[in-house]
Scaffold this active site. Structure first.
Site, mmCIF file in Angstrom:
data_model
loop_
_atom_site.group_PDB
_atom_site.id
_atom_site.type_symbol
_atom_site.label_atom_id
_atom_site.label_comp_id
_atom_site.label_asym_id
_atom_site.label_seq_id
_atom_site.Cartn_x
_atom_site.Cartn_y
_atom_site.Cartn_z
ATOM 1 N N TYR A 226 4.343 -29.451 -53.952
ATOM 2 C CA TYR A 226 5.278 -28.445 -54.478
ATOM 3 C C TYR A 226 5.730 -27.504 -53.368
ATOM 4 O O TYR A 226 6.922 -27.246 -53.188
ATOM 5 C CB TYR A 226 4.634 -27.645 -55.606
ATOM 6 N N LYS A 230 9.568 -26.870 -51.755
ATOM 7 C CA LYS A 230 10.312 -25.618 -51.730
ATOM 8 C C LYS A 230 10.714 -25.227 -50.304
ATOM 9 O O LYS A 230 11.771 -24.634 -50.092
ATOM 10 C CB LYS A 230 9.488 -24.503 -52.389
#
Length: 322
Positions: A226, A230
């Site tokens: 994750y 980002k």
């Protein structure tokens, strides 16, 4: 009493814990400590702001207005994305929500915003079901919206997923899914919107929802894929801004800190120590709420940020500034 225009000027992709998730979490009403934004809610939810005379509204900063603009919000069916969509509506935009859900929000919240757009704000919120990894369907829907309205002026790319798994246990399939939604999906959504803008020789603004987790590793939160996704979104935005700037298309990111959502409430039940550890990690000593990112979205999509592109707007309570 605040004029309606000011509420529009202060308007929902994304905390490190986004809207789509593989775990089931309970719904919540008003979790944690809502006191820090009590005044914010009193201002922005008061019916009185809808009755301000046009003459008063006209004196406010016109560059924050989104009236006449058509803006797409991916991940806009629920949660933070829907909160952002409502802020755009209050600023005057016509909003199209894109999401993978068969129907928007399993509660009445989406229907409430649709009704409010039509009956109070004089605009509209329309739902389109699409998976952001389905390039063909995505381009068909975005193209249809552009053909119907004659233009697309902006995008909030907020669709994303989250998975907390130690790096040593991460499977290739899970990593591919994470990057497929959070990076490729964002890329293809931005591309579909920019394609319509360029073909019509129209300028616009794209806002990609990143995270403070794209800048730092979260202490006590194990999300390697994750966080990498980002960071990729932040770098993607810089490159898109460089390529599309000559067409008058601006591309920026918003990097939120920890946001109180139904999902984080579920995590607090599983990991109660995070309820105090997370707020203590930033300078304001509290978590944020979805409504606190509305103004940033309106700023980046409006003419108020007309000379801003390739930038990351980090809103994390000072988490990364220590």
């Amino acid at each position: 009493m605040f004029p309606r225009g000011l509420a529009r000027a202060c308007p929902r992709y994304i905390s490190p814990l986004l809207q789509q998730t593989t775990r089931t979490t309970p719904t919540i009403d008003r979790p944690i400590d809502a006191a820090p934004i009590t005044q914010f809610r009193r201002i922005h939810q008061s019916p009185k702001r809808l009755s301000a005379p046009p003459t008063a509204r006209g004196k406010l900063l016109p560059e924050f207005s989104l009236e006449g603009k058509v803006i797409l919000v991916s991940g806009g069916a629920r949660g933070v994305g829907l909160t952002q969509a409502e802020g755009l509506l209050e600023a005057g935009a016509v909003v199209h929500a894109l999401d993978v859900l068969p129907v928007p929000d399993d509660s009445s919240d989406f229907a409430r915003v649709v009704s409010r757009a039509k009956n109070e704000l004089g605009t509209s919120l329309t739902y389109h079901r699409v998976n952001v990894r389905d390039e063909k369907a995505l381009n068909e829907i975005v193209g249809a919206i552009a053909n119907e309205t004659g233009h697309i002026d902006g995008l909030i790319a907020a669709a994303g997923i989250q998975q907390e798994t130690p790096a040593i246990e991460y499977s290739a399939a899970d990593a591919d899914k994470m990057l497929g939604v959070n990076v490729t999906g964002v890329f293809m959504t931005a591309q579909a919107v920019a394609r319509q803008m360029i073909e019509r020789k129209q300028t616009g603004s794209l806002v990609l929802i990143a995270s403070m987790s794209g800048t730092v590793a979260n202490r006590g939160l194990i999300c390697p894929a994750y966080n990498a996704s980002k960071a990729a979104v932040i770098q993607l935005a810089r490159n898109l801004a460089a390529e599309w700037g000559e067409h008058g298309i601006r591309v920026n990111t918003i990097s939120p800190g920890y946001i109180v959502t139904a999902m984080t409430a579920g995590l607090f039940e599983a990991y109660p120590e995070r309820k105090t550890a997370w707020p203590d990690a930033n300078m304001l000593k509290r978590l944020s709420y979805p409504e606190e990112y509305r103004g940033a979205a309106v700023f980046l999509l409006s003419e108020a940020s007309s000379f801003m592109t390739g930038a990351d707007l980090r809103i994390d309570g000072g988490h990364c500034a220590w």
